[in-house]
Design a protein around this motif. Structure first.
Motif, short mmCIF file in Angstrom:
data_model
loop_
_atom_site.label_atom_id
_atom_site.label_comp_id
_atom_site.label_asym_id
_atom_site.label_seq_id
_atom_site.Cartn_x
_atom_site.Cartn_y
_atom_site.Cartn_z
N ALA A 55 36.02 33.13 34.01
CA ALA A 55 35.91 33.31 35.46
C ALA A 55 37.07 32.64 36.17
O ALA A 55 37.67 33.21 37.09
CB ALA A 55 34.59 32.74 35.98
N GLY A 62 31.72 39.03 32.07
CA GLY A 62 30.42 39.65 32.35
C GLY A 62 29.53 39.66 31.12
O GLY A 62 28.36 39.28 31.19
N MET A 85 28.42 36.01 30.19
CA MET A 85 27.51 35.43 31.17
C MET A 85 26.15 36.11 31.10
O MET A 85 25.11 35.46 31.15
CB MET A 85 28.08 35.57 32.57
CG MET A 85 29.18 34.59 32.86
SD MET A 85 28.59 32.90 32.81
CE MET A 85 29.88 32.03 33.62
N ILE A 86 26.12 37.43 30.98
CA ILE A 86 24.84 38.12 31.01
C ILE A 86 24.12 38.04 29.68
O ILE A 86 22.99 37.56 29.60
CB ILE A 86 25.04 39.59 31.43
CG1 ILE A 86 25.61 39.59 32.83
CG2 ILE A 86 23.75 40.38 31.27
CD1 ILE A 86 25.03 40.53 33.76
N TYR A 123 33.77 44.48 46.18
CA TYR A 123 33.43 43.08 46.03
C TYR A 123 32.13 42.71 46.71
O TYR A 123 31.57 41.65 46.46
CB TYR A 123 34.59 42.20 46.51
CG TYR A 123 35.45 41.81 45.33
CD1 TYR A 123 35.26 40.60 44.69
CD2 TYR A 123 36.37 42.70 44.82
CE1 TYR A 123 35.99 40.28 43.56
CE2 TYR A 123 37.11 42.38 43.70
CZ TYR A 123 36.92 41.17 43.07
OH TYR A 123 37.62 40.85 41.95
N ILE A 149 21.55 30.11 38.50
CA ILE A 149 22.23 28.89 38.04
C ILE A 149 21.69 27.69 38.80
O ILE A 149 21.52 26.61 38.24
CB ILE A 149 23.75 29.01 38.22
CG1 ILE A 149 24.27 30.21 37.46
CG2 ILE A 149 24.44 27.73 37.79
CD1 ILE A 149 24.72 29.98 36.07
N PHE A 162 31.98 32.76 47.20
CA PHE A 162 31.40 34.11 47.25
C PHE A 162 31.22 34.67 48.66
O PHE A 162 31.13 35.88 48.80
CB PHE A 162 30.12 34.16 46.43
CG PHE A 162 30.39 33.96 44.96
CD1 PHE A 162 31.04 34.96 44.25
CD2 PHE A 162 30.08 32.79 44.31
CE1 PHE A 162 31.34 34.79 42.90
CE2 PHE A 162 30.37 32.61 42.97
CZ PHE A 162 31.01 33.61 42.27
N TYR A 199 39.75 45.07 40.13
CA TYR A 199 41.13 45.33 40.51
C TYR A 199 42.00 44.17 40.07
O TYR A 199 41.79 43.02 40.45
CB TYR A 199 41.22 45.50 42.04
CG TYR A 199 41.29 46.96 42.47
CD1 TYR A 199 40.65 47.93 41.73
CD2 TYR A 199 42.01 47.34 43.59
CE1 TYR A 199 40.70 49.26 42.10
CE2 TYR A 199 42.08 48.66 43.98
CZ TYR A 199 41.42 49.63 43.23
OH TYR A 199 41.49 50.93 43.60
N LEU A 210 33.77 24.66 42.56
CA LEU A 210 32.59 24.98 41.75
C LEU A 210 32.79 24.48 40.32
O LEU A 210 31.92 23.81 39.75
CB LEU A 210 32.43 26.50 41.78
CG LEU A 210 31.12 27.12 41.37
CD1 LEU A 210 29.99 26.54 42.17
CD2 LEU A 210 31.19 28.62 41.64
N PHE A 248 30.61 21.64 38.17
CA PHE A 248 29.95 21.82 36.87
C PHE A 248 30.42 20.79 35.86
O PHE A 248 29.63 20.25 35.09
CB PHE A 248 30.23 23.23 36.33
CG PHE A 248 29.39 24.29 36.98
CD1 PHE A 248 28.01 24.27 36.88
CD2 PHE A 248 29.98 25.32 37.69
CE1 PHE A 248 27.24 25.24 37.47
CE2 PHE A 248 29.21 26.30 38.29
CZ PHE A 248 27.85 26.27 38.18
N LEU A 291 28.17 18.09 33.71
CA LEU A 291 28.26 17.95 32.26
C LEU A 291 28.54 16.50 31.89
O LEU A 291 27.92 15.93 30.98
CB LEU A 291 29.39 18.86 31.75
CG LEU A 291 29.48 19.00 30.24
CD1 LEU A 291 28.35 19.89 29.77
CD2 LEU A 291 30.81 19.60 29.85
#
Ligand code: HEA
Ligand code: HEA
Ligand code: CUA
Ligand SMILES: [Cu+2]
Lengths: 553, 216, 349
Positions: A57, A85, A88-89, A389, A404, A443, A458, A479, A483, A487
């Protein structure tokens, strides 16, 4: 109320003989059938997957920092978002919360000694690992560039290594089916005496609904992915229009799984929130039944809305209408939950802690993300937004902002139970602020980019999209920093954290009636249940007892 | 006597409270697994129905000229018979007549082999005639869009079913050995019953495949 | 108001009435969304301030919902959602039903360019010229993978599928140049598959069209034809056409209806052919194949048996492709693949 004498609240003793040190050596971990150890294995594996997906990402965001090429080629970029993708999924979102918290707490909440099929449980870890290894092998040997949706005929003709990635996802799917079967059977057959369906913790209800979707939807996906793999490898022409195949059929089959799958990703998050809200508001759930049954409602109606991904693909107008309306209905079940969680706070005794901070974030993001989902289902609006987007922002709002956040809430809430130690609350709040701020900064600009018309996937973009992309990348680095902080202090707490004691939060969820960390054998004496979870109507020292109900002494 | 001890102490795993719970769990688990298996094929059935709708004529022709009705019909009987012998085997295992149950399972295994043998002959014919999926399709008698699609679906569906037959036979073989050793009895017959369920599912799927591919 | 909201939401210009209508719904939906999300957030905050924990041993009363709560929880959002749907769906239906008098433009997408063909007229690569104030219907198809035709200013998007036609329409009323994106991921050049929609005043457009017709296609489709042979993903029909040329069928057969050494292939499929021996035969796939493999078996009335046999010279899949090509040669409709899309007329250059 199940009430363990040695585990009464407040006494901060580290439970020395526990599941972590019951047996030692690598073998004892690799061959374990203890659901708690399996949960820890899932914790390590899925977090690594998350870190890998997160690194992809960040590479995506860096590439999008400037309109033209920045650090990589177009082909590399296309692989990046596909792998981001897919990881993550399939390797994180779907297995994470059920695999970690479901495995660890479902038996504890039900008063069972283990899940129904401990060996299958171990098998599911290894299936997951095998799938992950196949997929990562494929990534090293070229990776796929199809997007996580694998739309035919692009996916069947691209020269990149799609087959290993597809097979990896296929195998991981089986791991998820096995887990699902295990949880359903456990919930049906292993509830302790007195634990009727209407007394079950809401966590269990939601995980149960998730498992139903996993068992019913994943096989279809497995088949579809296999068909794409077969077609890519041998040219059988199943979705190839030149041989009479129909590429839209692929989309239907894919979304028939993948729309229910988004609820596989969000229902466990809802499961967590139901527990954490009650624990920190010290309140029973407002509208227990509504929250419990709406999980089943989501699981059911979720199967009939897949067509809302195909509004612009050339399905009939009539289909579009049906799928649009049904998508509106599935939103209602989430609304019921949101309102009930909020109302639970009413007349509560709320304590603001790191897990609760994530709950607040979760509620806001889920409502916003969910309502943009309904906006997308408002058929004519989707025509503009489809594959822009805006959609990217919608699903990150739910998956990052919702799931998350819930994942973080869960790990902070249950950390003391799982490892018997506390993390630093101060740092935890700092990290929560960083993550929530960074999330918004990443976002929200993407919603606006979508409105402007920037299509997703794109690699380069016209200059008018530049400023908002810079904002998004800046947010993403906040972000990532947040994280990393989480951790770090969690790892530190494992060794240096304060001993937590059996129940540092004073929570009345059933799982807290064990020592922290729990013993290898969950309950020396099977618990008896006399009322539902999270009953805070009486003081802690005198747990309410049904007449003549013997506590196990 | 080994049989007696085996029968007297059916294995109860540590995490279950009693035997009833264990059996119930096993049975429910199997049913759920069967449900997910059915859904695995559902994807294929959906694809089949859509293409059949799009290419009704060609599919019919391909089914008429491309596959051997006798083979499909024989195989249907073979599988149904094998399901019957499996059901009988369970019955006798329950009565404690392990040797007889094992023999019946042996018959089922033979029938399974017969099924696979006939399928192999059919496959050989298809190869010979060029009735192959996608780009390998060279069968001149049936042409047009959708003709190769029939065989694509035919091979994937029967192929996947064949794999299930092989998996089922493996399970039955294990059960036959265990029955021969007299491991089952009136209280403890869940494993063989569950294996039987799986075999019935394999049979059931064929009952759906047969009309789709051979009859209509 | 419209302008303010549009700018606040970063929406691009509105080049059609449809765009303005959709935006109005957009404002409504997004405003509700923001109010709902903020509302939930503020309620949580208020409850937190009001019901803070005062002692660790604090107990709380058991609160159960009344029916009215559940009714509100369901009723309020549902009425909003259904209202949105009731506004949005008719707009979508409008987008799916082009008016009868619309001007047709054929759109072909391929990696990674757009080709626009006007009935009886010129072609354009990557630039679509349309008149302002007149409805334009687009009939779209793809040569390879799925693409998607996306013009933000028109709030318009339609996937472009290989092997079938899809349609959409618009009525741009503001002259100007608008961006065109490919919105469905199609490989390396996906983000470079950009184009432009030029909306001209009607009289300018007529002049442009007339001019373009006179001087032949302004953009000869050189760009579209190069690489065609290398493309492995052509449809069967296209392969058939190429193969027929390679095997020299066109030395004797035409595809435009004129008689040559052999009969024309136009409208041959399913035709009842008179044979030299007085019988008739239905020209189905079987007969077409036979005519290539054993030309002498049936001789068409009025022709010499000069056609060589291709038995063993053309592999079966290629025969299938040629048959497919012959089948596609129809004067009424080129129905190549099953399509639930619109009924359309063939593209003719
Ligand atoms: C966890 C993941 C998740 C979840 C839960 C959802 C939930 C929903 N999604 Fe989302 N979605 C995705 C993940 C998710 N989605 C992904 C990954 C994609 C893109 C896939 C791809 O193409 O790559 C996608 C794409 C997507 C699309 C297609 C967009 C496009 O490509 O054109 C649509 C269209 O309808 C949609 C709709 C919805 C709806 C209606 C819900 C509903 O379930 C939402 C319900 C929630 C609420 C409604 C909020 C609560 C409501 C209230 C509190 C009410 C208050 C209101 C008032 C008072 C008025 N989603
Ligand atoms: C669960 C799902 C999930 C999650 C969590 C995320 C998280 C993030 N996503 Fe992702 N995203 C998807 C699912 C997800 N995404 C999907 C399905 C797609 C569509 C793909 C497609 O088009 O096919 C997508 C696409 C997508 C795009 C669009 C690409 C495009 O269309 O061109 C972008 C662009 O900004 C993006 C960004 C981000 C960012 C910045 C995060 C951040 O939130 C990530 C932050 C996390 C980290 C930075 C890692 C944390 C660090 C550690 C845990 C410690 C570090 C460890 C070590 C150093 C070893 N994502
Ligand atoms: Cu063409 Cu993307
Ligand atoms: Cu969806």
């Amino acid at each position: 109320m199940v009430h363990d004498a040695p585990a009464s609240a407040g006494s901060a003793v580290y439970n020395t003989p526990n599941y972590l040190n019951a047996e030692i050596g690598v073998r004892s971990w690799l061959l374990t059938r203890d659901h708690k150890r399996i949960a820890i294995m899932y914790l390590v594996l899925t977090t690594s997957a998350f870190a890998l997906g997160g690194i992809f990402a960040m590479l995506i965001r860096i590439e999008l920092l400037t309109p033209g090429p920045t650090i990589m080629s177009a082909l590399t970029y296309n692989r990046m978002f596909t792998l981001h993708g897919v990881i993550m999924i399939f390797l994180f979102m779907v297995p994470a919360i059920p695999g970690i918290f479901g495995n660890f707490f479902l038996p504890l909440m039900l008063g069972a000694q283990d899940v129904a099929f401990p060996r299958l449980n171990l098998l599911s870890v290894y299936l997951y690992l095998t799938g992950a290894v196949i997929a990562v092998w494929g990534m090293i040997h070229g990776g796929a560039d199809t997007g996580w949706t694998f739309y035919a005929p692009y996916s069947t003709t691209t020269p990149t290594q799609v087959v290993p990635i597809l097979l990896g996802a296929f195998v991981v799917g089986f791991s998820s089916i096995v887990t699902g079967i295990n949880f359903i059977v456990t919930t049906h057959t292993m509830r302790g005496p007195g634990l009727t369906w209407n007394r079950m913790p809401l966590f269990v209800w939601s995980i149960y609904a998730t498992s139903v979707i996993q068992v019913l939807a994943t096989p279809v996906l497995g088949m579809v992915l296999l068909l794409v793999a077969i077609e890519h490898a041998f040219g059988f022409g199943i979705f190839d229009p030149a041989r009479g195949g129909d590429p839209v059929l692929f989309q239907h089959l894919f979304w028939f799984y993948s729309h229910p799958a988004v609820y596989i990703m969000v229902l466990p998050a809802m499961a967590v929130i139901s527990e954490v809200v009650c624990a920190f508001a010290r309140k029973n759930m407002f509208g227990y039944k509504a929250v419990a049954y709406s999980s089943l409602g989501i699981a059911f109606v979720g199967f009939f809305t897949w067509g809302h991904h195909l509004f612009t693909s050339g399905q009939s107008t009539f289909d579009a209408g049906i799928f649009g309306v049904l998508s509106m209905f599935v939103g209602i079940f989430t609304a019921i939950k949101v309102f009930n969680w909020t109302a639970t706070l009413y007349q509560g005794a709320i304590k603001f802690t790191a897990p609760f901070a994530y709950v607040c974030g979760f509620l806001f993001f889920l409502v916003f993300g969910g309502m943009t989902g309904v906006a997308l289902a408002t058929v004519s609006l989707d025509v503009h937004w489809q594959d822009t987007y805006f959609v990217v922002a919608h699903f990150h709002f739910i998956m990052v902002g919702g799931t998350i956040m819930a994942f973080l809430a869960a790990i902070h809430y249950w950390w003391p139970k799982m490892f018997g130690r506390m993390y630093s609350e101060g740092w935890a709040l700092v990290a929560a602020c960083l993550i929530i701020l960074g999330f918004n900064a990443t976002f929200i600009p993407q919603f606006l980019l979508g409105n402007m018309g920037m299509p997703r996937r794109y690699y380069s973009y016209p200059a008018q999209f530049w400023p908002l992309n810079v904002a998004s990348t800046a947010g993403a680095s906040l972000l990532a920093f947040g994280f990393l902080l989480v951790l770090t202090y969690l790892l530190i707490s494992l060794r240096h954290g304060k001993v937590a004691g059996p129940n540092p939060w004073g929570s009345r969820g059933f799982e807290w009636n064990t020592p922290s960390p729990p013993s290898a054998l969950n309950f020396p004496v099977p618990p008896v249940f006399t009322h539902g979870p999270h009953d805070y109507t009486t003081g802690a020292e005198t747990p309410p007892e049904a007449p003549g109900e013997p506590e196990h002494a | 006597m080994p049989e007696l001890t085996a029968r007297a102490a059916p294995p109860l795993a540590h995490h279950f409270v009693d035997m009833r719970q264990q059996t119930e769990a096993a049975r429910l688990g199997m049913w759920l697994f069967l449900a997910s298996e059915v859904l695995l094929f559902t994807g294929l059935f959906t694809a089949y129905s859509i293409y059949r709708y799009l290419y009704a004529g060609v599919f019919e022709e391909a089914s008429r000229k491309g596959v051997e009705l006798w083979a499909g019909t024989t195989n249907t009987f073979v599988l149904i018979t094998s399901s019957l012998t499996v059901a009988l085997a369970i019955h006798f295992a329950r009565l404690g007549r392990g040797k007889l149950a094992a023999a019946l399972l042996g018959v089922s295994l033979l029938l399974g082999c017969a099924f696979l043998g006939i399928k192999a002959i059919e496959y050989a014919n298809h190869f010979h005639e060029g009735q192959l999926p996608g780009k390998f399709y060279t069968f001149a008698e049936v042409q047009g869009p959708g003709a190769s699609m029939f065989f694509t679906l035919y091979f994937i569906m029967t192929g996947l079913h064949g794999l299930h037959v092989i998996a089922g036979m493996t399970v039955l073989a294990v059960m036959a050995v265990r029955a021969w050793r007299e491991e089952f009895g009136p209280e403890h017959y869940a494993p063989i019953e569950i294996a039987g369920l799986y075999w019935h599912l394999v049979d059931l799927i064929w009952i759906f495949l047969y009309p789709l591919l051979y009859l209509i | 108001m419209n302008e303010l909201m549009r700018r606040m939401l970063f929406l691009p210009e509105q080049a059609s009435q449809y765009a303005r209508d959709v935006d109005r719904l957009h404002y409504f939906v997004i405003t509700t969304t923001m109010i709902a999300a903020t509302g939930v957030g503020l309620t949580v905050l208020w409850f937190f301030i009001r019901f803070r924990r005062r002692s660790e041993a604090q107990t709380t009363p058991r609160v159960e919902p009344k029916t009215i709560h559940e009714v509100l929880f369901i009723g309020v959002p549902l009425s909003f959602f259904l209202l949105w749907f009731a506004i949005g769906f008719p707009q979508y239906v409008r987008l799916q039903t082009p008016p009868r008098d619309a001007m047709d433009v054929y759109v072909q997408a391929k990696k990674w360019m757009w080709k626009f063909s006007y009935a009886g007229g010129p072609n354009g690569i990557d630039v679509l010229h349309v008149p302002a104030g007149r409805p334009v219907r687009l009939l779209l198809t793809s040569r390879d993978v799925i693409h998607s035709f996306f013009v933000p200013a028109l709030r318009l998007k339609q996937d472009v599928l290989p092997g079938r036609y899809t349609q959409t329409w618009f009525n741009a009323d503001k002259p100007g140049r608008y961006e065109l994106f490919c919105a469905e991921y199609c490989g390396m050049g996906h983000s470079a598959m950009l184009g432009e929609v030029v909306v001209m005043r009607p009289e300018e457009f007529d002049a442009w069209l007339a001019d373009a017709r006179r001087s032949g296609s302004p953009a000869v489709d050189a760009a579209m034809t190069e690489e065609e042979h290398a493309d492995p993903r052509q449809s069967l029909t296209q392969q058939g056409e190429r193969l027929a040329a390679e095997y020299g069928c066109f030395k004797c057969h035409t595809v435009d209806g004129t008689r040559h050494i052999g009969p024309t292939w136009l409208d041959l499929y399913r035709k009842t052919e008179k044979l030299s021996d007085g019988k008739t035969v239905l020209a189905d796939e079987g007969y077409l194949t036979e005519s290539m493999m054993d030309p002498r078996a049936k001789i068409v009335a009025g022709y010499q048996p000069v056609m060589p046999t291709y038995q063993g010279k053309i592999p079966a899949p290629e025969v299938a492709a040629i048959v497919e090509f012959i089948k596609s040669l129809r004067t009424d409709a080129v129905k190549v693949e099953p399509s639930k899309g619109p009924v359309y007329a063939p593209i003719r250059k």
